[in-house]
Scaffold this active site. Structure first.
Site, PDB file in Angstrom:
ATOM      1  N   GLY A 164      -5.076   6.145  -6.417  1.00 63.09           N
ATOM      2  CA  GLY A 164      -4.393   5.033  -5.423  1.00 63.09           C
ATOM      3  C   GLY A 164      -3.791   6.084  -3.934  1.00 63.09           C
ATOM      4  O   GLY A 164      -3.835   7.548  -3.944  1.00 63.09           O
ATOM      5  N   ASN A 182       0.291   8.039   0.858  1.00 64.23           N
ATOM      6  CA  ASN A 182       1.125   8.806   1.101  1.00 64.23           C
ATOM      7  C   ASN A 182       1.123   9.973   0.277  1.00 64.23           C
ATOM      8  O   ASN A 182       0.578  10.674   0.379  1.00 64.23           O
ATOM      9  CB  ASN A 182       2.287   8.633   2.207  1.00 64.23           C
ATOM     10  CG  ASN A 182       3.494  10.015   2.481  1.00 64.23           C
ATOM     11  OD1 ASN A 182       3.982  10.470   1.093  1.00 64.23           O
ATOM     12  ND2 ASN A 182       3.586   9.660   3.016  1.00 64.23           N
ATOM     13  N   GLY A 192      -0.509   9.529  -2.954  1.00 60.69           N
ATOM     14  CA  GLY A 192      -2.036   9.846  -2.505  1.00 60.69           C
ATOM     15  C   GLY A 192      -2.750  11.007  -1.812  1.00 60.69           C
ATOM     16  O   GLY A 192      -2.854  12.385  -2.633  1.00 60.69           O
ATOM     17  N   LYS A 227      17.558  -1.074  -2.497  1.00 63.00           N
ATOM     18  CA  LYS A 227      15.600  -1.346  -2.363  1.00 63.00           C
ATOM     19  C   LYS A 227      15.766  -2.403  -1.139  1.00 63.00           C
ATOM     20  O   LYS A 227      16.690  -3.191  -1.594  1.00 63.00           O
ATOM     21  CB  LYS A 227      14.759  -1.391  -3.828  1.00 63.00           C
ATOM     22  CG  LYS A 227      13.441  -1.225  -3.485  1.00 63.00           C
ATOM     23  CD  LYS A 227      13.016   0.309  -3.426  1.00 63.00           C
ATOM     24  CE  LYS A 227      11.370   0.859  -3.017  1.00 63.00           C
ATOM     25  NZ  LYS A 227      11.603   2.226  -3.862  1.00 63.00           N
TER      26      LYS A 227
HETATM   27  N1  GLU Z   1      10.484   4.890  -2.013  1.00 61.00           N
HETATM   28  C1  GLU Z   1      11.059   6.562  -1.941  1.00 61.00           C
HETATM   29  C2  GLU Z   1      11.136   6.038  -3.035  1.00 61.00           C
HETATM   30  O1  GLU Z   1      10.974   5.215  -4.715  1.00 61.00           O
HETATM   31  C3  GLU Z   1      11.945   7.134  -0.948  1.00 61.00           C
HETATM   32  C4  GLU Z   1      12.959   5.916  -0.985  1.00 61.00           C
HETATM   33  C5  GLU Z   1      14.305   6.872  -0.345  1.00 61.00           C
HETATM   34  O2  GLU Z   1      13.644   8.291   0.132  1.00 61.00           O
HETATM   35  O3  GLU Z   1      15.309   6.934   0.237  1.00 61.00           O
HETATM   36  O4  GLU Z   1      11.230   7.214  -4.274  1.00 61.00           O
END
Ligand code: GLU
Length: 417
Positions: A219, A222, A224, A106
């Site tokens: 929320g 996107n 929601g 992340k």
């Molecule tokens: N941000 C999204 C999640 O938390 C998608 C992550 C991704 O597609 O790598 O799952």
């Protein structure tokens, strides 16, 4: 941040409970409690007024035993390294529970994107990739959108990365891109679509009719917005209440999802939607609806308000919306909650499909993308549900047991522990 609310400590506590139940080897457990690598970056960015502003950001590569790290990048004023660590851990369990050949990571930048121009956001995004890009690659670590990051930002990041690599095209380095530069059909609404598949399966397992079922959404970004549209379209549900950072609204007769999304996009808020009355975010969470979608940020259902949650199903489209104290209370009270890293896995599953298309340079139809997504989500739900029944536990514990076992197996086969 109080230790009890620290998302990384929560993620570690969740893992600890699952590790104990699985009887995990002590060294393996310790390895899974921590990110394998993390990078902290400092980003000077020229602002529109000529000043240089210095931003701070992170990329955490939590675990790549099952494949390249995968996970979004958040732009948020309250971002912290521990939030990013927690989100990276949850990505590791998310890719494992949905059985796609990826690990977890992340990223985050501390900034307020709502107060930045497009030019400033572009320069910040390119600066981030100039620092973090050395750790990225379709065979190493693949970012995606998350809170307040968009397909446009993904396009800038891909472009910068390709410049850094001699102009070679590498669309699979990042997912959630716009369609003309290698995005996948179906990616934009995939998180909510996956959540709706899971709600459909959960409702069938519990004997709840989705046609006419009532929905509240906390929320309205996107996830929601698409949850409102798809819960109505695919499941026949009726949206009673929604909220965003400026407050919530309710109409007990239900609100048409398309008009609601249009109102949000036109005015920037859900407040003031014709025919609705205001409701607080707190009261929205406590409504006696059939399906609640927490779809904003962490720690909204805690030991404090858990006894008052009356939804029959809670489908966690947000990451980390519920604390371990709340898990026990909801489970005791018969609220069927579907944990974040299962409920919202549709986004990363569609990201995986996007990578597959990028690497093979052959693009799927929307129907194919949606069908394959449905297949993965349905299967993941039933694997976890079966485990929950066999172990007589709640869905978060069961999802952890399934996911941790898969990651542990890969770690052991690689001979790390
Ligand atoms: N941000 C999204 C999640 O938390 C998608 C992550 C991704 O597609 O790598 O799952």
């Amino acid at each position: 941040m109080a230790p009890a609310d620290n998302p990384f400590q929560i993620a570690q506590r969740q893992l600890d409970a699952a590790a104990e139940r699985l009887g995990l080897d002590a060294a393996l457990h310790e390895l899974l409690r921590w990110p394998l690598r993390e990078l902290h970056v400092t980003l000077p960015v020229k602002m529109d007024d000529g000043r240089t502003q210095v931003f701070h950001g992170f990329r955490v590569q939590y675990n790549d035993a099952r494949g390249p790290c995968k996970g979004g990048i958040r732009y948020h004023p309250d971002e912290t390294i521990d939030t990013v660590r927690a989100l990276a851990a949850w990505m590791t369990w998310k890719t494992a529970v949905s059985d796609i050949p990826l690990g977890g990571g992340k990223g985050g930048v501390i900034c307020n994107p709502k107060a930045m121009s497009q030019g400033e956001l572009e320069r910040l995004s390119r600066a981030y990739v100039r620092q973090v890009g050395r750790l990225l690659g379709d065979d190493m670590d693949v970012p995606a959108p998350d809170v307040y990051t968009t397909p446009q930002i993904m396009a800038w990041m891909m472009d910068e990365y390709e410049f850094m690599h001699g102009g070679r095209h590498r669309p699979g380095v990042i997912t959630g891109k716009p369609i003309p530069v290698g995005g996948s059909l179906g990616r934009a609404d995939a998180t909510a679509r996956g959540g709706c598949c899971i709600v459909r399966e959960a409702a069938a397992a519990l004997g709840i009719q989705t046609e006419g079922a009532t929905v509240a959404i906390q929320g309205f970004g996107n996830a929601g917005q698409y949850a409102a549209l798809l819960a109505e379209q695919l499941l026949g549900c009726s949206v009673l209440a929604v909220s965003d950072t400026s407050g919530g609204i309710i109409n007990r007769e239900g609100m048409p999802a398309e008009a609601l999304v249009k109102h949000k996009l036109d005015t920037g808020a859900v407040a003031g939607f014709p025919g609705s009355e205001p409701i607080s975010n707190e009261a929205l969470l406590e409504l006696p609806v059939d399906v609640l979608f927490p779809a904003a940020l962490e720690n909204v259902i805690t030991g404090g308000n858990a006894p008052k949650i009356k939804a029959r199903i809670s489908c966690e489209l947000a990451n980390g919306p519920q604390t371990p104290e709340a898990d026990e209370i909801l489970h005791r009270n018969g609220v069927f909650f579907i944990p974040d890293f299962l409920a919202n896995a549709g986004g990363v599953v569609a990201s995986y499909f996007e990578m597959v298309q990028n690497l093979s340079s052959y693009y799927w139809s929307a129907d194919r993308a949606n069908e394959e997504l449905d297949g993965k989500m349905t299967r993941a739900f039933h694997e976890v549900y079966e485990c929950a029944r066999a172990e007589d536990t709640h869905m978060r514990m069961a999802a952890y047991m399934v996911a941790v076992q898969r990651v542990a197996e890969a770690v052991q086969l690689r001979g790390w522990v």
